[in-house]
Design an enzyme around this catalytic site. Structure first.
Site, PDB file in Angstrom:
ATOM      1  N   LYS A  22       0.832  -1.198   0.000  1.00 50.88           N
ATOM      2  CA  LYS A  22       0.000   0.000   0.000  1.00 50.88           C
ATOM      3  C   LYS A  22       0.871   1.254   0.000  1.00 50.88           C
ATOM      4  CE  LYS A  22      -3.748  -0.506   2.413  1.00 50.88           C
ATOM      5  NZ  LYS A  22      -4.330  -0.765   3.744  1.00 50.88           N
ATOM      6  N   ARG A  92      -3.113   3.204   8.485  1.00 51.81           N
ATOM      7  CA  ARG A  92      -3.451   2.034   7.662  1.00 51.81           C
ATOM      8  C   ARG A  92      -2.318   1.021   7.632  1.00 51.81           C
ATOM      9  NH1 ARG A  92      -4.641   4.743   1.999  1.00 51.81           N
ATOM     10  NH2 ARG A  92      -5.791   2.811   1.619  1.00 51.81           N
ATOM     11  N   GLY A 101      -8.098  -7.061   3.855  1.00 50.04           N
ATOM     12  CA  GLY A 101      -8.972  -7.118   5.021  1.00 50.04           C
ATOM     13  C   GLY A 101      -8.420  -7.895   6.206  1.00 50.04           C
ATOM     14  N   MET A 103      -5.699  -7.152   8.067  1.00 50.94           N
ATOM     15  CA  MET A 103      -5.193  -6.309   9.145  1.00 50.94           C
ATOM     16  C   MET A 103      -6.054  -5.065   9.246  1.00 50.94           C
ATOM     17  SD  MET A 103      -1.153  -6.770   8.647  1.00 50.94           S
ATOM     18  CE  MET A 103      -1.260  -6.318   6.951  1.00 50.94           C
ATOM     19  N   ARG A 336      -3.044  -1.467  -6.457  1.00 53.05           N
ATOM     20  CA  ARG A 336      -2.272  -2.716  -6.377  1.00 53.05           C
ATOM     21  C   ARG A 336      -2.674  -3.576  -7.566  1.00 53.05           C
ATOM     22  NH1 ARG A 336      -5.714  -4.399  -1.207  1.00 53.05           N
ATOM     23  NH2 ARG A 336      -7.733  -4.336  -2.221  1.00 53.05           N
ATOM     24  N   HIS A 452     -16.102  -8.838  -0.176  1.00 49.05           N
ATOM     25  CA  HIS A 452     -15.091  -9.766   0.330  1.00 49.05           C
ATOM     26  C   HIS A 452     -15.226 -11.145  -0.307  1.00 49.05           C
ATOM     27  CE1 HIS A 452     -13.500 -12.696   3.266  1.00 49.05           C
ATOM     28  NE2 HIS A 452     -12.510 -11.825   3.317  1.00 49.05           N
ATOM     29  N   ARG A 558      -1.821 -47.701 -24.754  1.00 51.30           N
ATOM     30  CA  ARG A 558      -1.806 -49.009 -24.097  1.00 51.30           C
ATOM     31  C   ARG A 558      -2.753 -49.944 -24.829  1.00 51.30           C
ATOM     32  NH1 ARG A 558      -2.436 -45.912 -18.563  1.00 51.30           N
ATOM     33  NH2 ARG A 558      -3.806 -44.881 -20.051  1.00 51.30           N
ATOM     34  N   ARG A 614       2.390 -49.435 -27.018  1.00 53.42           N
ATOM     35  CA  ARG A 614       3.076 -50.347 -26.097  1.00 53.42           C
ATOM     36  C   ARG A 614       2.489 -51.740 -26.243  1.00 53.42           C
ATOM     37  NH1 ARG A 614       2.717 -49.334 -19.753  1.00 53.42           N
ATOM     38  NH2 ARG A 614       0.631 -50.139 -20.100  1.00 53.42           N
ATOM     39  N   GLU A 749      11.618 -48.358 -16.917  1.00 52.48           N
ATOM     40  CA  GLU A 749      10.787 -48.393 -15.714  1.00 52.48           C
ATOM     41  C   GLU A 749      11.315 -49.385 -14.689  1.00 52.48           C
ATOM     42  OE1 GLU A 749       6.838 -49.699 -16.822  1.00 52.48           O
ATOM     43  OE2 GLU A 749       7.639 -50.852 -18.495  1.00 52.48           O
ATOM     44  N   SER A 768      11.176 -44.306 -23.081  1.00 56.98           N
ATOM     45  CA  SER A 768      10.054 -43.594 -22.480  1.00 56.98           C
ATOM     46  C   SER A 768      10.043 -43.943 -21.000  1.00 56.98           C
ATOM     47  CB  SER A 768       8.746 -44.027 -23.146  1.00 56.98           C
ATOM     48  OG  SER A 768       7.669 -43.425 -22.486  1.00 56.98           O
ATOM     49  N   GLY A 770       8.700 -44.727 -17.756  1.00 56.90           N
ATOM     50  CA  GLY A 770       7.437 -45.090 -17.106  1.00 56.90           C
ATOM     51  C   GLY A 770       7.629 -44.820 -15.632  1.00 56.90           C
ATOM     52  N   THR A 771       7.363 -43.571 -15.250  1.00 54.00           N
ATOM     53  CA  THR A 771       7.742 -43.188 -13.888  1.00 54.00           C
ATOM     54  C   THR A 771       6.796 -43.736 -12.826  1.00 54.00           C
ATOM     55  OG1 THR A 771       6.718 -41.062 -14.368  1.00 54.00           O
ATOM     56  CG2 THR A 771       9.118 -41.162 -14.422  1.00 54.00           C
ATOM     57  N   ASN A 772       5.652 -44.275 -13.226  1.00 57.91           N
ATOM     58  CA  ASN A 772       4.805 -44.910 -12.211  1.00 57.91           C
ATOM     59  C   ASN A 772       5.481 -46.171 -11.688  1.00 57.91           C
ATOM     60  OD1 ASN A 772       3.041 -42.908 -12.894  1.00 57.91           O
ATOM     61  ND2 ASN A 772       1.570 -44.245 -13.913  1.00 57.91           N
ATOM     62  N   ASP A 773       5.828 -47.070 -12.635  1.00 59.93           N
ATOM     63  CA  ASP A 773       6.518 -48.283 -12.219  1.00 59.93           C
ATOM     64  C   ASP A 773       7.891 -47.973 -11.641  1.00 59.93           C
ATOM     65  OD1 ASP A 773       5.265 -50.829 -12.337  1.00 59.93           O
ATOM     66  OD2 ASP A 773       4.948 -50.491 -14.487  1.00 59.93           O
ATOM     67  N   CYS A 836       6.140 -40.945 -19.851  1.00 60.70           N
ATOM     68  CA  CYS A 836       4.722 -41.217 -20.062  1.00 60.70           C
ATOM     69  C   CYS A 836       4.008 -41.537 -18.760  1.00 60.70           C
ATOM     70  CB  CYS A 836       4.533 -42.334 -21.073  1.00 60.70           C
ATOM     71  SG  CYS A 836       5.169 -43.918 -20.510  1.00 60.70           S
ATOM     72  N   TYR A 856      10.100 -34.938 -25.034  1.00 56.17           N
ATOM     73  CA  TYR A 856       8.670 -34.673 -24.859  1.00 56.17           C
ATOM     74  C   TYR A 856       8.202 -35.131 -23.488  1.00 56.17           C
ATOM     75  CZ  TYR A 856       7.973 -39.669 -25.497  1.00 56.17           C
ATOM     76  OH  TYR A 856       8.038 -41.023 -25.322  1.00 56.17           O
TER      77      TYR A 856
END
Ligand code: ADP
Ligand code: MG
Ligand code: MG
Length: 889
Positions: A22, A92, A101, A103, A336, A452, A558, A614, A749, A768, A770-773, A836, A856
């Site tokens: 402010k 203020r 609002g 303070m 602001r 508000h 898949r 795959r 993976e 590729s 396979g970050t889950n496995d 992937c 990618y």
């Protein structure tokens, strides 16, 4: 000793950390030559001193304040505490980050029984003087002296009732005088002291109270939520009062330089004649639209537009401003960066590029991935028949369904229990922020589009309908009524923040469309991003969607889902139950035809773009009925004894399933191990892919199949499978006399694959992740077991920072990825590498993939727009520091 006080014409408007938002804004405006009432800022450093001193104003501060007040007296020609011509100020708060609002602010400070009379004489307006006085006592009493604010309100309302006043403005001077004396009495009763009359005492106490408000409960909660550090502290702004409550040619207002809901380039705001301070936002009287100001006082309106443009040119961003008109003269009290909806953020960013205010890169950095996500949020289906029971103001767009609750505590309780709720209140206050966060959306019966509730929900991206006066709320009885319809706590409603409609029950919601501005932003993103955005899509319709949303390839198709379809499952069963190649031949031939069509469709949709298919990955028994269920059925058939043939079949199936049972299927016969054990299944799939592609090619299309072999851990696995499959591929191409562009590659993976990626790259043209496995294997967590049992506890207790299945674990899993990228590219520099796993759609993980130099990221079709923006951000953020500067602007 560092400088503690800055007048508005000397403070550095860029230094929000020191002066608070402010204060910095007031300095900037003053220095731009805008009409700001004179005043000064006490820095946030003093706030830190205040807390270091255990909650006391530091030594010497008040001497400096007195000096500054003397200067202010000189500038204004008024005297602080001088009844002849009293100087009044506001005190203020204002910290580095806007905390609307949270303070406190005190107006009209400097009034007492003598100065109020002086003010009345001077303005020839007793009513005004006492209106200012009662406001001052009320604010000071509540904020500084700690008297319960409700008690003031009660006195005020009782007086209004007694004299039959509908609005505050209907009260006469004599009524206000009476209120003032009752207020003072209340203060005496509650604090056992007289209201302080000495202006400097008032000022000293007020400054302390503003510093103290930095640590009030709701401000602390707010900072927790928005991760604002506690040490920043608040500044204190002492500003000469100007008066909007002096008569009908005066008033107070708030405005946005553009529509914060749609982004339209047009002054947007509200104004109240004969009012002061928070009257507009507090919803005391329904304010007028800013256009009405244009009708009554066009020169003020035009001046405001001019100022808005000037501020936008300076800040190069949309501003949220507060102003007051005193007897026809305009004063600026705050500016602001304005909070805005996702829709507005996108439109404003694009428009500002067109207007030449900002560069494309800046525009991109002003849009958060979360904004794009919100724009892809659901809307009420326009075709659905719904029961609209009321209409309010469309304060924050999007639709939300939930159970009605009438207070924030309840909202928090039910929200915690996982229930979806809509918070319904007459109006909200800063105390409701926790409740709003816990709700799906907010409905209020009072207040305007700058109230508000409206501001907070827009900031949070939650739908809101406000000022819906038709609903009569009885919070005690936990119900509201509208046109004879009663809605109780727990009843379902839908609010449509895009239209302002309130709908009974649960309305069907649909996916939204992308606006032209969003498409423009995403095209900017495509210009700067280095990563390509591919999609995980198993069906042609998903691929189509993905392509529409900007996918540049399919990173994971898949094939197992295709096997589950009704007409195929019997063939799949036959294939799995076949013990010999001979027995599997017939079903495989039939499946070949079906799969060929699957692949043809998806390759056609993605014409000219890579499609990674795959090969079959899950353990085969996933396609078969569960052992327990089969056993039950067999027993039943045996008991009945009516269907010997059926029984025989079931028994055979049971036996096979029993044979195939594994102690740990996720680490058993699956992935490439399947194709090595049952080469004919793999061959069928590859034949189907190449048949499909060759046919398309002959039809003049440009199919780009890439064959992905899952779960490779040792190079020899890949070698064996690839050699076998290449043979099939060549055979098919030869048959068709067609030459195709295609690739063979593998998922990475299994940790061993990452560690030996150089060997693997000899046989793989692409990787590729396979970050889950990979995450499961690296942590040795089985995801289902982990998330169901201990993982969330881990996160709550801080053992893990985040769920590694959602946020890529950069230190562990990420390190393996880096090893694989480096090793792989060392053998094959043009190796195509992507991800992937689900992480491919998470902005932070995408940034990491950019740093790793992947080609990618692949994610579900609906996340593609988010991922495109995230990829652009990653590219912009990793540029040289010089260019990075505009992300800070
Ligand atoms: P907040 O941080 O809650 O917005 P402010 O400090 O901006 O609080 O004060 C709230 C309102 O009080 C302002 O929007 C303005 O209308 C009014 N106000 C503050 N200072 C002055 C002043 N010096 N003269 C007139 N009105 C003021
Ligand atoms: Mg305010
Ligand atoms: Mg303000």
């Amino acid at each position: 000793m560092p400088k503690r006080l800055y007048f508005f014409d000397e403070g550095d408007g860029n230094n929000k950390r020191l002066l608070g938002g402010k204060g910095a804004g007031l300095c900037t405006m003053a220095q731009l030559g805008l009409p700001v009432p004179p005043g000064f800022v006490i820095t946030t450093e003093v706030c830190r001193e205040y807390y270091e001193a255990g909650g006391r104003l530091p030594n010497g501060l008040m001497e400096e304040v007195v000096q500054a007040m003397k200067k202010l007296e000189k500038i204004t020609g008024k005297g602080f505490g001088d009844p002849k011509n009293p100087l009044l100020v506001s005190v203020r708060s204002g910290s580095m980050y806007s905390m609307p609002g949270m303070m406190d602010t005190i107006l009209n400070l400097g009034l007492n029984d003598e100065t109020v009379e002086g003010l009345a004489r001077l303005t020839n307006n007793e009513r005004f003087a006492y209106d200012a006085y009662r406001r001052f006592i009320q604010m000071f009493g509540k904020i500084v002296l700690g008297v319960d604010g409700k008690k003031f309100e009660e006195i005020f309302e009782r007086q209004k009732e007694r004299v039959g006043a509908k609005f505050d403005t209907d009260l006469k001077a004599s009524d206000l005088k009476e209120i003032v004396s009752k207020f003072k009495e209340l203060v005496r009763k509650e604090t056992h002291r007289d209201f302080p009359v000495d202006p400097y005492t008032q000022l000293e106490l007020a400054i302390g109270a503003v510093f103290a408000s930095w640590q009030n409960k709701r401000a602390v909660e707010y900072r927790r939520f928005y991760k604002i550090p506690d040490y920043l502290g608040t500044a204190v702004n002492v500003v000469t009062m100007v008066f909007g409550n002096i008569g009908e040619d005066s008033g107070t207002g708030v405005a946005f330089t553009r529509d914060p809901s749609t982004g339209e380039h047009k002054l947007f705001g509200e104004f109240l004649f004969n009012a002061q301070g928070e009257d507009v936002v507090a919803g005391i009287r329904t304010p007028l639209k800013i256009e009405d100001l244009n009708r009554r006082y066009p020169w003020i309106y035009n001046r405001l537009v001019e100022i808005a443009e000037k501020l936008e040119r300076h800040y190069r961003d949309m501003q949220d401003i507060e102003f007051t008109v005193e007897r026809g003269k305009l004063y600026m009290l705050q500016t602001r960066a304005g909070k805005r909806t996702a829709q507005a953020a996108v439109k404003i960013a694009v428009d500002m590029v067109v207007e030449g205010l900002i560069r494309k890169e800046e525009a991109l950095l002003r849009i958060e991935p979360a904004h794009v996500e919100q724009l892809l949020h659901k809307q009420v289906d326009p075709k659905a028949k719904v029961t609209v029971i009321a209409k309010g103001l469309n304060a924050s767009p999007g639709a939300a369904v939930g159970k009605v609750v009438f207070d924030s505590e309840r909202a928090k309780e039910m929200g915690k229990a996982g229930e979806k709720v809509i918070l319904v209140r007459p109006e909200t206050s800063p105390d409701d922020v926790g409740g709003i966060i816990a709700s799906q959306g907010v409905l209020t019966s009072r207040g305007g589009v700058t109230s508000h509730a409206a501001v907070v929900t827009r900031g949070l991206g939650k739908p809101a309908v406000v000022g819906c006066e038709a609903i009569k709320i009885d919070a005690e009885a936990r119900r509201f009524e509208v046109d004879g319809i009663a809605v109780k706590e727990g009843d379902l409603i839908t609010i449509n923040g895009t239209t302002g409609e309130v709908i009974l029950g649960e309305a069907p919601l649909i996916e939204p469309r992308m606006s032209p501005e969003l498409l423009t932003i995403l095209s900017f993103a495509d210009e700067v991003k280095k990563l390509q955005n591919w999609a995980n899509a198993d069906y042609p319709r998903d691929a189509k969607k993905a392509r529409e949303l900007g996918a540049q390839g399919i990173g994971l198709c898949r094939t197992e889902h295709m096997f589950f379809e009704e007409d195929r499952l019997p063939l799949v069963h036959e294939m799995i139950l076949g013990k010999t190649v001979e027995e599997r031949k017939k079903p495989l031939e039939k499946l070949l035809q079906i799969q060929k069509n699957d692949f043809k469709e998806i390759l056609e949709v993605m014409d000219g773009l890579p499609v990674i298919i795959r090969l079959l990955d899950p353990p085969l028994h996933e396609f078969l009925p569960k052992y327990e269920k089969l056993l039950e059925e067999v027993i039943e058939l045996r008991l009945k004894g009516t269907d010997p043939d059926g029984l025989k079949k079931k028994e055979e199936m049971l036996k096979r399933v029993e044979n195939m049972r594994e102690a740990n299927p996720m680490m058993g016969l699956r992935g490439c191990r399947l194709g090595i054990t049952y080469p004919d299944i793999n061959e069928m799939q590859v034949r189907a892919i190449f048949e499909a592609a060759c046919e398309l090619k002959r039809e003049g299309k440009d199919p780009r199949p890439e064959i992905m072999i899952p779960l490779v851990g040792h190079v020899n696995e890949l070698k064996v499978v690839r050699e076998q499959l290449e043979k099939v591929a060549h055979e098919v191409m030869q048959k068709h006399g067609v030459d195709l562009k295609y690739k063979f590659g593998t998922m990475i993976e299994v940790p061993r694959a990452a560690l030996t990626a150089d060997e693997i790259a000899e046989y793989a043209e692409f990787f590729s992740f396979g970050t889950n496995d990979l995450t499961q294997m690296v942590f040795a967590y089985s995801r289902d077991d982990a998330e169901g049992r201990f993982l969330f506890q881990y996160i709550e207790r801080g053992i893990l920072e985040a769920d590694p299945f959602q946020k890529l674990d950069q230190k562990g899993v990420g390190k393996l990825m880096k090893i694989a990228v480096d090793l792989g590219r060392s053998k094959r520099p043009d190796l195509e590498i992507g991800i992937c796993g689900e992480h491919g759609g998470d902005p932070q993980s995408i940034e990491f993939c950019h740093e790793l130099g992947l080609n990618y990221v692949s994610c579900s079709p609906f996340r593609i727009p988010v991922a495109r923006l995230a990829a652009a951000h990653a590219a912009l953020k990793s540029k040289e520091p010089e260019k990075q500067a505009y992300s800070m602007a």
